[in-house]
Write a protein that holds these residues in place. Structure first.
Motif, PDB file in Angstrom:
ATOM      1  N   GLN A 102     -23.177 -69.814  67.834  1.00 25.18           N
ATOM      2  CA  GLN A 102     -23.506 -68.440  67.415  1.00 25.18           C
ATOM      3  C   GLN A 102     -24.493 -67.845  68.421  1.00 25.18           C
ATOM      4  N   SER A 103     -25.039 -66.703  68.083  1.00 23.55           N
ATOM      5  CA  SER A 103     -25.910 -65.993  69.023  1.00 23.55           C
ATOM      6  C   SER A 103     -27.093 -66.843  69.473  1.00 23.55           C
ATOM      7  N   TYR A 104     -27.640 -67.648  68.551  1.00 22.07           N
ATOM      8  CA  TYR A 104     -28.813 -68.480  68.907  1.00 22.07           C
ATOM      9  C   TYR A 104     -28.466 -69.424  70.062  1.00 22.07           C
ATOM     10  N   GLU A 105     -27.289 -70.063  69.923  1.00 21.95           N
ATOM     11  CA  GLU A 105     -26.884 -71.025  70.951  1.00 21.95           C
ATOM     12  C   GLU A 105     -26.594 -70.307  72.271  1.00 21.95           C
ATOM     13  N   PHE A 106     -25.925 -69.153  72.181  1.00 23.42           N
ATOM     14  CA  PHE A 106     -25.604 -68.440  73.425  1.00 23.42           C
ATOM     15  C   PHE A 106     -26.861 -67.944  74.132  1.00 23.42           C
ATOM     16  N   PHE A 107     -27.867 -67.572  73.340  1.00 24.76           N
ATOM     17  CA  PHE A 107     -29.139 -67.162  73.964  1.00 24.76           C
ATOM     18  C   PHE A 107     -29.718 -68.327  74.761  1.00 24.76           C
ATOM     19  N   TRP A 108     -29.707 -69.516  74.144  1.00 23.74           N
ATOM     20  CA  TRP A 108     -30.287 -70.675  74.842  1.00 23.74           C
ATOM     21  C   TRP A 108     -29.446 -71.095  76.027  1.00 23.74           C
ATOM     22  N   ILE A 109     -28.120 -70.933  75.937  1.00 18.72           N
ATOM     23  CA  ILE A 109     -27.268 -71.293  77.077  1.00 18.72           C
ATOM     24  C   ILE A 109     -27.603 -70.392  78.265  1.00 18.72           C
ATOM     25  N   ALA A 110     -27.782 -69.088  77.993  1.00 20.77           N
ATOM     26  CA  ALA A 110     -28.144 -68.157  79.070  1.00 20.77           C
ATOM     27  C   ALA A 110     -29.516 -68.532  79.651  1.00 20.77           C
ATOM     28  N   THR A 111     -30.469 -68.811  78.767  1.00 21.54           N
ATOM     29  CA  THR A 111     -31.815 -69.171  79.245  1.00 21.54           C
ATOM     30  C   THR A 111     -31.775 -70.491  80.015  1.00 21.54           C
ATOM     31  N   PHE A 112     -31.049 -71.464  79.448  1.00 23.96           N
ATOM     32  CA  PHE A 112     -30.928 -72.759  80.119  1.00 23.96           C
ATOM     33  C   PHE A 112     -30.288 -72.587  81.500  1.00 23.96           C
ATOM     34  N   GLY A 113     -29.296 -71.683  81.584  1.00 22.93           N
ATOM     35  CA  GLY A 113     -28.638 -71.428  82.874  1.00 22.93           C
ATOM     36  C   GLY A 113     -29.637 -70.995  83.925  1.00 22.93           C
ATOM     37  N   THR A 145     -34.060 -77.054  77.597  1.00 21.40           N
ATOM     38  CA  THR A 145     -34.594 -75.980  78.447  1.00 21.40           C
ATOM     39  C   THR A 145     -36.088 -76.192  78.694  1.00 21.40           C
ATOM     40  N   ILE A 146     -36.805 -76.471  77.610  1.00 24.53           N
ATOM     41  CA  ILE A 146     -38.260 -76.661  77.753  1.00 24.53           C
ATOM     42  C   ILE A 146     -38.540 -77.910  78.600  1.00 24.53           C
ATOM     43  N   PHE A 147     -37.760 -78.967  78.363  1.00 23.47           N
ATOM     44  CA  PHE A 147     -37.952 -80.192  79.153  1.00 23.47           C
ATOM     45  C   PHE A 147     -37.704 -79.916  80.644  1.00 23.47           C
ATOM     46  N   SER A 148     -36.664 -79.103  80.953  1.00 17.63           N
ATOM     47  CA  SER A 148     -36.360 -78.778  82.359  1.00 17.63           C
ATOM     48  C   SER A 148     -37.538 -78.069  83.016  1.00 17.63           C
ATOM     49  N   ILE A 149     -38.187 -77.173  82.246  1.00 14.53           N
ATOM     50  CA  ILE A 149     -39.331 -76.449  82.811  1.00 14.53           C
ATOM     51  C   ILE A 149     -40.486 -77.430  83.048  1.00 14.53           C
ATOM     52  N   VAL A 150     -40.752 -78.266  82.042  1.00 15.88           N
ATOM     53  CA  VAL A 150     -41.863 -79.223  82.169  1.00 15.88           C
ATOM     54  C   VAL A 150     -41.609 -80.180  83.340  1.00 15.88           C
ATOM     55  N   SER A 167     -36.747 -63.339  62.421  1.00 14.52           N
ATOM     56  CA  SER A 167     -37.380 -64.671  62.496  1.00 14.52           C
ATOM     57  C   SER A 167     -36.870 -65.425  63.727  1.00 14.52           C
ATOM     58  N   ILE A 168     -37.791 -66.102  64.423  1.00 19.04           N
ATOM     59  CA  ILE A 168     -37.343 -66.879  65.574  1.00 19.04           C
ATOM     60  C   ILE A 168     -37.108 -68.350  65.197  1.00 19.04           C
ATOM     61  N   ALA A 169     -37.348 -68.690  63.934  1.00 17.09           N
ATOM     62  CA  ALA A 169     -37.200 -70.094  63.508  1.00 17.09           C
ATOM     63  C   ALA A 169     -35.801 -70.655  63.774  1.00 17.09           C
ATOM     64  N   PRO A 170     -34.708 -69.901  63.469  1.00 19.76           N
ATOM     65  CA  PRO A 170     -33.373 -70.498  63.682  1.00 19.76           C
ATOM     66  C   PRO A 170     -33.103 -70.869  65.136  1.00 19.76           C
ATOM     67  N   PHE A 171     -33.805 -70.237  66.075  1.00 20.97           N
ATOM     68  CA  PHE A 171     -33.608 -70.592  67.487  1.00 20.97           C
ATOM     69  C   PHE A 171     -33.980 -72.060  67.729  1.00 20.97           C
ATOM     70  N   PHE A 172     -34.854 -72.586  66.863  1.00 25.42           N
ATOM     71  CA  PHE A 172     -35.340 -73.951  67.063  1.00 25.42           C
ATOM     72  C   PHE A 172     -34.861 -74.926  65.979  1.00 25.42           C
ATOM     73  N   THR A 173     -34.447 -74.386  64.833  1.00 25.93           N
ATOM     74  CA  THR A 173     -34.114 -75.293  63.725  1.00 25.93           C
ATOM     75  C   THR A 173     -32.616 -75.593  63.620  1.00 25.93           C
ATOM     76  N   ARG A 174     -31.767 -74.716  64.142  1.00 23.03           N
ATOM     77  CA  ARG A 174     -30.328 -75.034  64.117  1.00 23.03           C
ATOM     78  C   ARG A 174     -30.091 -76.202  65.075  1.00 23.03           C
ATOM     79  N   PRO A 175     -29.256 -77.170  64.697  1.00 19.10           N
ATOM     80  CA  PRO A 175     -29.182 -78.413  65.494  1.00 19.10           C
ATOM     81  C   PRO A 175     -28.872 -78.189  66.982  1.00 19.10           C
ATOM     82  N   ILE A 176     -27.765 -77.477  67.272  1.00 17.86           N
ATOM     83  CA  ILE A 176     -27.382 -77.328  68.689  1.00 17.86           C
ATOM     84  C   ILE A 176     -28.378 -76.418  69.398  1.00 17.86           C
ATOM     85  N   SER A 177     -28.769 -75.343  68.725  1.00 22.64           N
ATOM     86  CA  SER A 177     -29.734 -74.412  69.308  1.00 22.64           C
ATOM     87  C   SER A 177     -31.048 -75.129  69.627  1.00 22.64           C
ATOM     88  N   GLY A 178     -31.505 -75.940  68.660  1.00 23.63           N
ATOM     89  CA  GLY A 178     -32.748 -76.696  68.865  1.00 23.63           C
ATOM     90  C   GLY A 178     -32.617 -77.665  70.037  1.00 23.63           C
TER      91      GLY A 178
END
Lengths: 181, 507
Positions: free
Chosen positions: B144-155, B477-482, B460-471
């Motif tokens: 869903q949108s949460y996952e696609f947002f993270w895919i774009a950011t991860f890209g 993404t965060i690990f790649s930055i670190v 709410s920004i919680a689903p961006f982190f709590t949905r399994p694939i999105s999380g």
């Protein structure tokens, strides 16, 4: 304080002096601040009961903030690598053998004259022919060469110019039905 | 299974008409020439040919672009071996062992290795396209949108981390590209952002003019600034690949093929990263490490296989997520959109035949590349020796036409010039270009999914982190930055080493 620079370049690249990074960071910082400021001035449409997360300026603001943060990070990193130290840290870059800024500026100017001055003012084939002729003859011009050699080079440039103009027009406009400027 | 095979054979058969065979031959040849000439890149080739082909039927147009892409990545090795100048950035790694081989009088053998490695690499990658794409498309349908947002950011993050060396500069380039994508009318209120009354700016920045500028005009400027290239030799030994070279290095070929395809699947990284990663892995595993950089056949094979396997790999996320795996794949994706093919998760449902056609196109382009690799050695050597003073003005004329032709706006020529200048300056400052272009491509995907997700979650920004694939995507993404922060990376390595030591002591 000074950390060992990470392997931040591809193996075939040479590193830049840190002061270049400091200047780059300053430019990106200004760009980031400008983005945030201009995005902040955009309407939020709250009077139309629009949710704040649909405000036109929200996403550019986020991008601008990230650019500002990253530019500060780049600036601090360049300082930690000695960008502000006098001597040593900002050694002049060794000029790379065979690289010429004169050729770069001349090529850039010719491209600019073609794209901004000639295209649209003349038929495209003619503009392309003039540009290719001027570019090739200028870069291949050898003042010390015999007249016959110079004439030969000019002739090659002219043939190349007219050939390019005609070929591009025929291939793009006639064969592939593409509009030309 | 049989049905899929039947569809693939059908797609393959649809390209066997005499007209399309001629198209494949000229397009692949043109791709090899574009790749071989220093100053012309695969991205520029695909972007320019998008212009030339946009009046063609869509399958023929995409066939041309796939042939150009496959041919150009292979062609780059010619100048890498003979001139010590990579024809495309992807071939930079091939200079390390290709040029020393040529200097030893083994230019033909080096080209034979390059041909066999590249051919097998693309074949391996194509096999992965055929097998992985349906699985990934199935998975992408659950996003869903949460996952696609993270895919774009991860890209953006992964392209910044790995594509050009300095991760920090990669992130900056990526977010600068994302900002550029916000210029023009936004989707909710049609407000014209950063346009200030200029109607052309209100229309937004076109991807193709930007690509032509960043990869075409910038290359013209760089080529004119650099010294002229000289061929190492005009006499070439046999270019027929030796079976022994392939059999002896089968492990290297498989490893490099897998690495190349995997790097291709990751957004925005591209063939140069694939070549360097494959080369580094081959060197680590080699029993003849001392030969690397001095004319190692294994080294050249690994680089060529890796970069060529990356080509099909980079098409996988285009087909499944509408996220390009490399800069040329971004141009290919733009061409698909121009031809009303909608890349992304719905592609396998709406136009499944196109997936089989893409697989067939890759196989056909690979076979044609092999044919030209074995037969067209001398003509390519002559082409390589065309002076840049004659070639570059023609390239610039083609760039101008390419930028203008899609929408017939003179404004796009100015966009091309702007991106040419930006591309040149940023490259001189060691900024990678791929994240910036990826930012431009993914900007819409990121923004539309971010706002849609916030609407769905009522802010709410919680689903961006709590949905399994999105999380999971958020964590990666965060690990790649670190990981890109040297001190943090060193600390993680120390902790992991300590953990393994404790475990082995306990065991």
């Amino acid at each position: 304080m000074t950390e060992t620079p990470p392997p931040s370049l591809m193996p075939h690249e040479q590193p830049l002096p840190p002061r270049y990074d400091l200047w780059t960071a300053a430019v990106f910082f200004c760009v980031g601040v400008a983005i945030v400021w201009l995005a902040f001035l955009m309407p939020t449409y709250r009077d139309q009961q629009g949710p704040i997360y649909e405000a036109p300026g929200l996403v550019p603001t986020l991008h601008g903030i990230v650019v500002v943060v990253l530019s500060i990070w780049l600036g601090l990193r360049s300082v930690s690598r000695g960008a502000l130290r006098t001597g040593g840290a900002d050694e002049p870059r060794k000029s790379r053998e065979g690289y010429s800024n004169t050729r770069l500026v001349l090529a850039g100017l010719l491209c600019l004259v073609f794209a901004v001055g000639l295209v649209g003012q003349l038929p495209f084939w003619l503009a392309a022919a003039i540009f290719v002729f001027a570019f090739t003859s200028l870069f291949e011009w050898r003042a010390e060469a015999p007249i016959k050699e110079r004439a030969r080079r000019l002739a090659i440039a002219a043939v190349l110019g007219i050939g390019t103009g005609v070929a591009v027009t025929l291939v793009f406009q006639r064969a592939f039905l593409v509009r030309l400027p | 299974m049989l049905d899929s095979f039947g569809q693939f054979i059908g797609a393959f058969g649809s390209f066997l008409s005499p007209g399309l065979v001629v198209t494949v031959l000229w397009a692949t040849f043109l791709g090899i020439v574009v790749g071989a000439l220093p100053g012309l890149t695969a991205t520029m080739g695909v972007a320019l040919m998008t212009t030339l082909t946009f009046t063609m039927p869509h399958t023929e147009a995409i066939l041309v672009l796939v042939c150009i892409y496959v041919g150009a990545i292979y062609g780059g090795s010619r100048s890498a071996i003979l001139l010590n100048i990579p024809g495309t950035p992807a071939s930079a790694c091939s200079t390390l062992d290709g040029y020393p081989l040529a200097r030893q009088g083994l230019a033909g053998r080096a080209m034979g290795i390059s041909t066999s490695g590249s051919w097998l690499g693309t074949l391996f990658g194509t096999l992965c396209v055929a097998t992985l794409t349906p699985v990934l498309a199935e998975l992408a349908l659950t996003f869903q949108s949460y996952e696609f947002f993270w895919i774009a950011t991860f890209g953006i993050v992964i392209a910044g981390t790995l594509s050009g060396g300095d991760a920090l500069k990669g992130y900056l380039a990526g977010f600068f590209g994302l900002w550029i994508s916000t210029i023009g009318q936004e989707p909710h209120y049609n407000y014209q952002r950063f346009a200030y009354g200029f109607t052309d700016l209100a229309g937004g920045i076109g991807l193709l003019p930007a690509l032509v500028g960043a990869f075409g005009v910038a290359e013209v400027l760089q080529a004119m600034r650099a010294p002229a290239a000289k061929a190492v030799s005009s006499s070439i030994d046999s270019v027929i690949p030796r079976i022994a070279d392939v059999l002896q290095h089968w492990k290297t070929i498989l490893r490099s093929g897998a690495i190349g395809t995997f790097i291709g699947i990751l957004p925005g990284l591209g063939e140069d990263t694939a070549a360097w990663s494959s080369y580094a892995a081959a060197r680590r595993a080699s029993k003849e490490k001392e030969k690397y950089g001095k004319g190692s056949i294994e080294g050249l094979m690994s680089a060529e296989t890796g970069e060529s396997a990356c080509v099909p790999g980079a098409i996988i996320p285009v087909l499944t997520l509408a996220v390009p795996g490399s800069a040329p794949a971004a141009a290919l994706m733009a061409a698909m959109m121009i031809h009303d093919i909608n890349p992304g998760p719905m592609l396998m449902i709406q136009t499944p035949e196109f997936f089989y056609q893409i697989v067939a196109m890759l196989v056909i382009a690979d076979m044609t590349k092999l044919f030209f690799g074995l037969t067209l050695v001398r003509p390519l050597l002559w082409i390589l020796l065309v002076p840049r003073e004659r070639l570059m003005p023609i390239v610039f004329v083609l760039c101008t036409v390419g930028a203008f032709a899609i929408t017939s706006r003179v404004f796009d020529i100015y966009v091309m010039l702007f991106f040419g200048l930006i591309g040149f300056v940023l490259r001189e400052l060691k900024f990678p270009m791929a994240p910036m272009i990826l930012g431009l491509v993914l900007g819409d995907l990121m923004e539309s999914n971010l706002t849609r997700a916030l609407v769905l979650s009522d802010g709410s920004i919680a689903p961006f982190f709590t949905r399994p694939i999105s999380g999971g995507l958020a964590a990666i993404t965060i690990f790649s930055i670190v990981w890109s922060v040297p001190s943090a990376q060193a600390a993680i390595r120390r902790r992991l080493a300590g953990l393994f030591r404790r475990q082995s002591a306990a065991g």
